[in-house]
Design a protein around this motif. Sequence first.
Motif, PDB file in Angstrom:
ATOM      1  N   ALA A   5       0.866  -1.448   0.075  1.00 54.54           N
ATOM      2  CA  ALA A   5      -0.142  -0.004   0.055  1.00 54.54           C
ATOM      3  C   ALA A   5       0.817   1.314  -0.125  1.00 54.54           C
ATOM      4  CB  ALA A   5      -0.954   0.179   1.406  1.00 54.54           C
ATOM      5  N   PRO A   6       0.497   2.457  -0.721  1.00 55.05           N
ATOM      6  CA  PRO A   6       1.190   3.472  -0.609  1.00 55.05           C
ATOM      7  C   PRO A   6       1.462   3.904   0.897  1.00 55.05           C
ATOM      8  CG  PRO A   6      -0.319   3.804  -2.337  1.00 55.05           C
ATOM      9  CD  PRO A   6      -0.680   2.682  -1.681  1.00 55.05           C
ATOM     10  N   ALA A   7       2.388   4.676   1.082  1.00 54.36           N
ATOM     11  CA  ALA A   7       2.833   5.248   2.460  1.00 54.36           C
ATOM     12  C   ALA A   7       1.823   6.031   2.944  1.00 54.36           C
ATOM     13  CB  ALA A   7       4.046   5.517   2.709  1.00 54.36           C
ATOM     14  N   LEU A   8       0.962   6.992   2.133  1.00 56.20           N
ATOM     15  CA  LEU A   8       0.000   7.864   2.655  1.00 56.20           C
ATOM     16  C   LEU A   8      -1.259   7.581   2.005  1.00 56.20           C
ATOM     17  CD1 LEU A   8      -0.764  10.532   3.792  1.00 56.20           C
ATOM     18  CD2 LEU A   8       0.473  11.847   2.119  1.00 56.20           C
ATOM     19  N   TRP A   9      -2.269   7.871   2.648  1.00 57.89           N
ATOM     20  CA  TRP A   9      -3.637   7.762   2.283  1.00 57.89           C
ATOM     21  C   TRP A   9      -4.555   8.984   2.732  1.00 57.89           C
ATOM     22  CZ3 TRP A   9      -6.117   2.351   3.796  1.00 57.89           C
ATOM     23  CH2 TRP A   9      -5.487   1.108   3.163  1.00 57.89           C
ATOM     24  N   THR A  10      -5.193   9.422   1.566  1.00 56.41           N
ATOM     25  CA  THR A  10      -6.393  10.504   2.090  1.00 56.41           C
ATOM     26  C   THR A  10      -7.640   9.767   2.345  1.00 56.41           C
ATOM     27  OG1 THR A  10      -6.918  11.308  -0.019  1.00 56.41           O
ATOM     28  CG2 THR A  10      -5.183  12.159   1.007  1.00 56.41           C
ATOM     29  N   LEU A  11      -8.460  10.169   3.112  1.00 59.17           N
ATOM     30  CA  LEU A  11      -9.840   9.746   3.298  1.00 59.17           C
ATOM     31  C   LEU A  11     -10.984  10.533   3.481  1.00 59.17           C
ATOM     32  CD1 LEU A  11      -7.738   7.659   5.583  1.00 59.17           C
ATOM     33  CD2 LEU A  11      -9.441   6.102   4.783  1.00 59.17           C
ATOM     34  N   THR A  12     -11.723  10.508   2.485  1.00 59.85           N
ATOM     35  CA  THR A  12     -13.029  11.631   2.517  1.00 59.85           C
ATOM     36  C   THR A  12     -14.414  10.965   2.064  1.00 59.85           C
ATOM     37  OG1 THR A  12     -12.834  12.328   0.238  1.00 59.85           O
ATOM     38  CG2 THR A  12     -11.323  13.567   1.819  1.00 59.85           C
ATOM     39  N   ASP A  13     -15.421  11.730   2.456  1.00 57.98           N
ATOM     40  CA  ASP A  13     -16.654  11.023   1.725  1.00 57.98           C
ATOM     41  C   ASP A  13     -16.718  11.558   0.322  1.00 57.98           C
ATOM     42  OD1 ASP A  13     -16.918  14.126   1.840  1.00 57.98           O
ATOM     43  OD2 ASP A  13     -18.434  14.047   3.349  1.00 57.98           O
ATOM     44  N   GLY A  14     -15.948  12.256  -0.327  1.00 56.14           N
ATOM     45  CA  GLY A  14     -15.719  12.571  -1.609  1.00 56.14           C
ATOM     46  C   GLY A  14     -16.386  14.052  -2.006  1.00 56.14           C
ATOM     47  N   ALA A  15     -16.761  14.760  -1.007  1.00 56.93           N
ATOM     48  CA  ALA A  15     -17.150  16.014  -0.919  1.00 56.93           C
ATOM     49  C   ALA A  15     -15.983  16.773  -1.650  1.00 56.93           C
ATOM     50  CB  ALA A  15     -18.027  16.656   0.223  1.00 56.93           C
ATOM     51  N   ALA A  16     -16.255  17.988  -2.442  1.00 56.20           N
ATOM     52  CA  ALA A  16     -15.067  18.483  -3.008  1.00 56.20           C
ATOM     53  C   ALA A  16     -14.420  19.296  -2.092  1.00 56.20           C
ATOM     54  CB  ALA A  16     -15.925  19.318  -4.070  1.00 56.20           C
ATOM     55  N   ASN A  18     -14.136  18.543   1.044  1.00 58.03           N
ATOM     56  CA  ASN A  18     -13.145  17.744   1.923  1.00 58.03           C
ATOM     57  C   ASN A  18     -12.032  17.287   1.270  1.00 58.03           C
ATOM     58  OD1 ASN A  18     -14.677  18.311   4.090  1.00 58.03           O
ATOM     59  ND2 ASN A  18     -16.151  16.505   3.850  1.00 58.03           N
ATOM     60  N   ARG A  19     -12.191  16.838  -0.107  1.00 61.77           N
ATOM     61  CA  ARG A  19     -11.107  16.118  -0.683  1.00 61.77           C
ATOM     62  C   ARG A  19      -9.908  17.291  -0.896  1.00 61.77           C
ATOM     63  NH1 ARG A  19     -12.364  12.354  -5.801  1.00 61.77           N
ATOM     64  NH2 ARG A  19      -9.929  12.136  -5.767  1.00 61.77           N
ATOM     65  N   ARG A  20     -10.367  18.451  -1.241  1.00 61.39           N
ATOM     66  CA  ARG A  20      -9.314  19.538  -1.483  1.00 61.39           C
ATOM     67  C   ARG A  20      -8.349  19.629  -0.288  1.00 61.39           C
ATOM     68  NH1 ARG A  20      -8.510  22.652  -6.104  1.00 61.39           N
ATOM     69  NH2 ARG A  20      -8.079  24.888  -5.400  1.00 61.39           N
ATOM     70  N   GLN A  21      -8.960  19.751   1.081  1.00 61.46           N
ATOM     71  CA  GLN A  21      -8.268  20.088   2.145  1.00 61.46           C
ATOM     72  C   GLN A  21      -7.316  18.844   2.349  1.00 61.46           C
ATOM     73  OE1 GLN A  21      -9.846  22.329   5.566  1.00 61.46           O
ATOM     74  NE2 GLN A  21     -11.920  21.837   4.666  1.00 61.46           N
ATOM     75  N   ALA A  22      -7.902  17.438   2.204  1.00 61.92           N
ATOM     76  CA  ALA A  22      -7.162  16.262   2.397  1.00 61.92           C
ATOM     77  C   ALA A  22      -5.780  16.310   1.521  1.00 61.92           C
ATOM     78  CB  ALA A  22      -7.931  15.111   2.744  1.00 61.92           C
TER      79      ALA A  22
END
Length: 331
Positions: A5-16, A18-22
């Motif tokens: 697995a990549p060393a870094l994951w972002t996790l969001t609900d897909g809302a623009a 939230n995704r932009r910040q993460a």
Amino acid sequence: MPAPAPALWTLTDGAAGNRRQAEALAAALAGTARRDLVLAPRAPWRWLAPRRVPGAARCFDPALAGGPAAAPALAIGCGRQAALATRLLRARGTRTIQLLDPRLSPRHWDLLIVPEHDRLRGENVLTVRGSLHPIDDAWLAAARATWAPRLAGLPAPRTGLLLGGPIAQVPWTPADLDALLDGLAAEARASGASLLVTGSRRTPAWAVQAVHARLGSLPGLRWFGAHDGENPYPGILACCDRLVVGADSVNLLSEAAATHATLHAAFASRAAGRHADFLAALRGSGRLDGLDAAPLRELPRAAAWVRERLGLGDPPSPTATPVETVPIRRA
């Protein structure tokens, strides 16, 4: 053997927002490949997130169901659904950063970054003014290079109007919008300026109709969805002299405040609660109401704080790195 697995994951609900910040924080932290997970948690756990009730491990499928070997070294979550996912990953050894107030004790995450107009505080909590985003001078220069030729035919000065939609804390009305549009139209006619307007998914149909009716054939552009062509939002931020942004959107205001344009908040008199607090902070910094304060950019400070607290070392080089987006759907 499956690839690690990549060393870094972002996790969001897909809302623009939230995704932009993460994703902005992830890009600022790591020059390694990352995986962006879009979550669609099952009921009943999604109703209770981020509380870790019995069976919560079955909330997400399939990427969060593996053992410790499948977990990343670092995970960044934004939003309430992601806060449950980052809690589950932390139990498997992942270091976790949660963005926005999860409405639980900060002890459940390694670090939290929240807007200062939220109330959460703690030893592992950093408060920032507004929301995180990638906009800096390099971002603006790239957007200008792309959009300036397309907008060159529009008369200056250019005013950008960024509309969201009414919310409980900023309940603007059709009458409020009509007054705003009439004022902008009168200014544009008097000065020969152009008006560039964009909406969001929250912009109601009556607001779209009002924009077309009241701005008529004034020079500029109007964008309310893919049917209007490519979204000119980056070009508006990079090429406009003045930005007028709905007070209902902390994300839009934060990004507009990162530019060199003068900034005004529409419907500010309607704002209450946390939105009013954010507007007061922007006004106190000199960035609002047309004052010529320096651009407001919190991402570098947030990334430096995370690197120091987690011992992540130097920031990455600006070279592009692989990014994998994974939609996590309900089974």
